[in-house]
Design an enzyme around this catalytic site. Structure first.
Site, PDB file in Angstrom:
ATOM      1  N   ARG A 103     -47.306  -4.765 -61.435  1.00 32.27           N
ATOM      2  CA  ARG A 103     -46.306  -5.064 -62.464  1.00 32.27           C
ATOM      3  C   ARG A 103     -46.115  -3.827 -63.324  1.00 32.27           C
ATOM      4  NH1 ARG A 103     -49.660  -9.173 -66.564  1.00 32.27           N
ATOM      5  NH2 ARG A 103     -51.432  -7.792 -66.855  1.00 32.27           N
ATOM      6  N   ASN A 141     -43.309  -7.722 -72.165  1.00 28.54           N
ATOM      7  CA  ASN A 141     -44.701  -8.158 -72.296  1.00 28.54           C
ATOM      8  C   ASN A 141     -45.598  -6.946 -72.426  1.00 28.54           C
ATOM      9  OD1 ASN A 141     -46.534 -10.564 -72.165  1.00 28.54           O
ATOM     10  ND2 ASN A 141     -47.486  -9.304 -70.586  1.00 28.54           N
ATOM     11  N   GLU A 142     -46.392  -6.914 -73.472  1.00 33.92           N
ATOM     12  CA  GLU A 142     -47.393  -5.850 -73.654  1.00 33.92           C
ATOM     13  C   GLU A 142     -46.841  -4.485 -73.243  1.00 33.92           C
ATOM     14  OE1 GLU A 142     -51.005  -7.009 -71.652  1.00 33.92           O
ATOM     15  OE2 GLU A 142     -51.619  -8.229 -73.343  1.00 33.92           O
ATOM     16  N   GLU A 298     -52.107 -14.325 -76.952  1.00 32.99           N
ATOM     17  CA  GLU A 298     -52.915 -14.492 -75.737  1.00 32.99           C
ATOM     18  C   GLU A 298     -54.394 -14.334 -76.051  1.00 32.99           C
ATOM     19  OE1 GLU A 298     -52.236 -11.934 -72.419  1.00 32.99           O
ATOM     20  OE2 GLU A 298     -50.073 -12.099 -72.559  1.00 32.99           O
ATOM     21  N   TRP A 306     -60.636  -9.171 -65.088  1.00 32.06           N
ATOM     22  CA  TRP A 306     -60.346  -7.729 -65.005  1.00 32.06           C
ATOM     23  C   TRP A 306     -61.437  -6.796 -65.520  1.00 32.06           C
ATOM     24  CZ3 TRP A 306     -60.180  -6.340 -70.084  1.00 32.06           C
ATOM     25  CH2 TRP A 306     -59.630  -7.234 -71.023  1.00 32.06           C
ATOM     26  N   GLU A 346     -54.599 -12.830 -60.606  1.00 31.35           N
ATOM     27  CA  GLU A 346     -55.288 -13.435 -61.748  1.00 31.35           C
ATOM     28  C   GLU A 346     -55.779 -14.852 -61.477  1.00 31.35           C
ATOM     29  OE1 GLU A 346     -53.499 -10.836 -65.384  1.00 31.35           O
ATOM     30  OE2 GLU A 346     -52.319 -12.574 -64.791  1.00 31.35           O
ATOM     31  N   LYS A 347     -56.004 -15.164 -60.206  1.00 32.04           N
ATOM     32  CA  LYS A 347     -56.385 -16.549 -59.917  1.00 32.04           C
ATOM     33  C   LYS A 347     -57.765 -16.914 -60.461  1.00 32.04           C
ATOM     34  CE  LYS A 347     -57.653 -15.659 -55.073  1.00 32.04           C
ATOM     35  NZ  LYS A 347     -57.326 -14.212 -55.121  1.00 32.04           N
ATOM     36  N   PHE A 348     -58.611 -15.898 -60.699  1.00 31.99           N
ATOM     37  CA  PHE A 348     -59.926 -16.201 -61.287  1.00 31.99           C
ATOM     38  C   PHE A 348     -59.905 -16.205 -62.814  1.00 31.99           C
ATOM     39  CE2 PHE A 348     -61.376 -15.049 -57.033  1.00 31.99           C
ATOM     40  CZ  PHE A 348     -62.268 -16.086 -56.797  1.00 31.99           C
TER      41      PHE A 348
HETATM   42  C1  GAL Z   1     -52.481  -9.605 -70.531  1.00 31.29           C
HETATM   43  C2  GAL Z   1     -51.127  -9.972 -69.951  1.00 31.29           C
HETATM   44  C3  GAL Z   1     -51.145 -11.309 -69.251  1.00 31.29           C
HETATM   45  C4  GAL Z   1     -52.368 -11.439 -68.396  1.00 31.29           C
HETATM   46  C5  GAL Z   1     -53.595 -11.245 -69.243  1.00 31.29           C
HETATM   47  C6  GAL Z   1     -54.873 -11.366 -68.468  1.00 31.29           C
HETATM   48  O1  GAL Z   1     -52.613  -8.215 -70.533  1.00 31.29           O
HETATM   49  O2  GAL Z   1     -50.153  -9.989 -70.951  1.00 31.29           O
HETATM   50  O3  GAL Z   1     -49.975 -11.430 -68.479  1.00 31.29           O
HETATM   51  O4  GAL Z   1     -52.318 -10.490 -67.388  1.00 31.29           O
HETATM   52  O5  GAL Z   1     -53.581  -9.956 -69.810  1.00 31.29           O
HETATM   53  O6  GAL Z   1     -55.986 -11.258 -69.306  1.00 31.29           O
END
Ligand code: GAL
Length: 668
Positions: A103, A141-142, A298, A306, A346-348
């Site tokens: 992305r 986003n971010e 968030e 991650w 990001e499934k986990f």
């Molecule tokens: C942020 C992002 C989200 C998601 C999240 C995962 O950086 O805006 O879309 O990826 O992290 O922790």
């Protein structure tokens, strides 16, 4: 209080959408951020939009009483775009083109990307501006999250235009960057490049301007979308989500363009002190736009995906960290994401509705938190009435971490956070502001660590602050360069010198622990003997008196902390970067001297106290139960209290000005 999360219905069938809305109601969700990564679904081909599905989702949410923070979806361009316009792709300093498949694979200065993003946003806002479900616009986003800088030819052209605009003439640019050095003198803007991979160090003025440019390019993208949304007649607040102390984007400049500050925060649950750094981030967000609430856009309910290793949050830790936001000025708490993905990178990543379903601890905690937030009365607006300013400045951050300094291992945010943690352990409310915002009306104590780059306005504000009765504690490597990252005539501390009563002759870099040479500089003073790190500067007294001296090492006996009366105030200069215990001792001493009172006294270690108007929030981040004396109305339990009992990750919000506040005697 807003409560909810990112909602990505494009990952699910319509049948699931119905279940989602029902579950959201069960969890107390009030708002979702919708369709943040839905560009390829919204626009399957250039010029072709498909909004029918989004119409149905928005209507469904609206019928369920869930408000929508509608995303503009421009953070992840669809595959047709790079197929047709590969020139939108960003390029690294080494010349590597970053491809699609993840992305944020777009060059922010690409005219083609901007045109296509504008087309999508125009279509979206024309369709939904008046929809009663939409309460906020979530732009992109971010910004800059994965792509910290772009060095493509798009960036090259835009950088030249940006420099033309900033300097007017190439002579002015040469002067600002000091290009007489190393034969760098330009005769045309067309010779200037982004600081791409080069044999050795780049020109510091160029590096600094490229940072400014990078932040500005991202901000231009935001402003372009914002203007489109407003031009279409939409009246809802517009925002984009920040990432705390995020170096590539100067949020102190961006803040004025946000109707609401929103933030994403992922403290590491494996780090027992990370709640203090999380508090730093909340206070930074609150300070960006004083007096207005902000939103946590968030966070995660449980484990991430991650980090190298992703510990789950402990039971109730998610709620405790949520209340930390509320206690520090947030008017809502949201998550990434509503429903855990079944596929994809990001499934986990944990979600509000876990993959394992509703029979889970996370789901129970999510619904409990939703109910609690829903039960809260309206809280006093964002302000903390902090009397302490921690001076943080993005431009100084960029410049101080540029290479070729006496110490090239100084981590600006780590130094700030060390001071912040010391203040946090003392339960003192702190605003985190640039130097221009420091006034004697607003603050009694300002701590300015490593304010290496100091603009004239910032120097003026800090000097006036001291003259007007403030206490300024300036750390080493402060007031070294101007906004071009160049020295000023007359040495160092050229602007703050009169308020501090000192100048600096040498910065005295210390070795890193374990290296050869002196790595620590002990200093002894009224706060005991503590350790200095990174620098042990050679201070020349120009009216100030020493409060502490170096005790050993190459500066043995020399001034380490000085004090100077200036106007009605006091200027302190600290010639080294204290370690964690040192910052603790020094912060305690400075708070005492400046007469700063904590929110609450005598709290057990690991218990945090925050102030939001008359509401005091106490949170136990430790594993042992704690009892806290605080009188007022317990807003979650709905009763007067004189003390609250907090289990591990327990919390209470106490309105200390409530009319039915219990007095200790009456309660007994
Ligand atoms: C942020 C992002 C989200 C998601 C999240 C995962 O950086 O805006 O879309 O990826 O992290 O922790």
């Amino acid at each position: 209080m807003h409560y909810g999360g990112d909602y990505n219905p494009e990952q699910w069938t319509e049948e699931i959408w119905h279940e989602d809305v029902a579950r959201m109601r069960e969890a107390g969700v009030t708002m979702v951020s919708l369709g943040i990564f839905a560009w390829s679904r919204l626009q399957p081909a250039e010029g072709e939009f498909d909004f029918a599905w989004l119409d149905r989702v928005i209507d469904l949410l609206h019928e369920g009483g869930i408000a929508v923070d509608l995303a503009t979806a421009t953070a992840s361009p669809p595959p047709w775009m790079h197929e047709r316009y590969p020139e939108i792709l960003p390029v690294t300093a080494e010349g590597v083109t970053l491809g699609p498949g993840s992305r944020q694979h777009y060059a922010p200065s690409s005219p083609v990307y901007r045109r296509l993003a504008a087309e999508l946003v125009t279509a979206l806002v024309e369709r939904y501006a008046d929809h009663p479900a939409i309460v906020m616009w979530h732009v992109n986003n971010e910004y800059g999250c994965h792509l910290h800088a772009d060095y493509s030819d798009n960036a090259r052209d835009a950088f030249r235009a940006w420099l033309r605009e900033r300097y007017g003439s190439v002579d002015a640019l040469n002067d600002a960057w000091g290009t007489a050095f190393w034969s760098q003198r330009y005769t045309s803007f067309d010779q200037v490049l982004p600081p791409r991979a080069a044999p050795y160090s780049h020109n510091p003025g160029q590096l600094l301007d490229f940072r400014r440019f990078t932040s500005d390019m991202l901000l231009e993208c935001y402003l372009m979308e914002k203007e489109i949304i407003r031009a279409a007649g939409a009246t809802q607040p517009i925002t984009t989500n920040f990432m705390g102390a995020f170096k590539p984007a100067n949020y102190q400049e961006w803040a004025e363009h946000m109707d609401v500050i929103t933030d994403d925060a992922y403290p590491d649950p494996d780090d027992p002190e990370s709640f203090r750094d999380a508090a730093f981030q909340r206070d930074l967000m609150r300070s960006l736009k004083p007096g207005t609430p902000w939103l946590l856009m968030e966070q995660v309910t449980g484990a991430l995906n991650w980090r190298p290793t992703n510990a789950p949050k402990a039971p109730q830790q998610m709620a405790a960290l949520s209340m930390q936001c509320v206690g520090r000025g947030a008017d809502g708490v949201l998550f990434f994401q509503w429903r855990q993905s079944r596929a994809g990178a990001e499934k986990f990543h944990a979600a509000m509705l876990p993959h394992a379903g509703t029979g889970t601890r996370i789901w129970r905690e999510v619904t409990e938190l939703g109910a609690q937030l829903g039960s809260l009365p309206e809280l006093p607006s964002g302000g903390a009435d902090a009397r302490v300013a921690l001076v943080m400045d993005w431009e100084s951050w960029w410049a101080v971490e540029s290479p070729d300094h006496p110490s090239n291992v100084l981590d600006y945010v780590a130094v700030l956070q060390r001071w912040y943690r010391a203040l946090h352990r003392r339960h003192v409310m702190v605003d985190i502001v640039p130097p221009e915002r420091v006034t004697a009306d607003a603050y009694d104590l300002a701590i300015a660590p490593a304010l290496y780059l100091l603009r004239a306005g910032g120097a003026e504000a800090l000097s006036t602050f001291v003259a007007g009765g403030g206490h300024l504690l300036a750390g080493p490597f402060t007031d070294v360069v101007d906004e071009r990252d160049a020295f000023l005539d007359g040495g160092f501390l050229t602007r703050l010198g009169p308020a501090l009563g000192v100048t600096i002759e040498d910065f005295g870099a210390l070795a890193q622990p374990g290296g050869t040479g002196q790595s620590e500089a002990p200093l002894a003073g009224p706060f005991g003997t503590v350790a200095g790190t990174l620098l042990a500067e050679e201070v020349v007294l120009r009216g100030a008196t020493p409060v502490a001296t170096f005790a050993g090492g190459r500066r043995d006996g020399d001034p380490a902390l000085t004090e100077h009366a200036h106007g009605e105030g006091t200027g302190w200069y600290l010639a080294t970067v204290p370690d964690e215990q040192g910052a603790d001792a020094l912060a305690g001493w400075a708070l005492d001297r400046a007469g700063i009172a904590p929110v609450l006294e005598g709290l057990p270690v690991g218990v945090e106290a925050a102030q939001r108007g008359s509401v005091v929030t106490v949170i136990n981040h430790g594993s042992e139960p704690a009892v806290v004396d605080v009188a007022g109305r317990d807003l979650l339990r709905g009763e007067p209290v004189t003390e609250v009992h907090l289990d591990a990750f327990g919390y209470a919000l106490v309105d200390t000005a409530a009319s039915d506040t219990a007095t200790p005697d009456a309660a007994r």
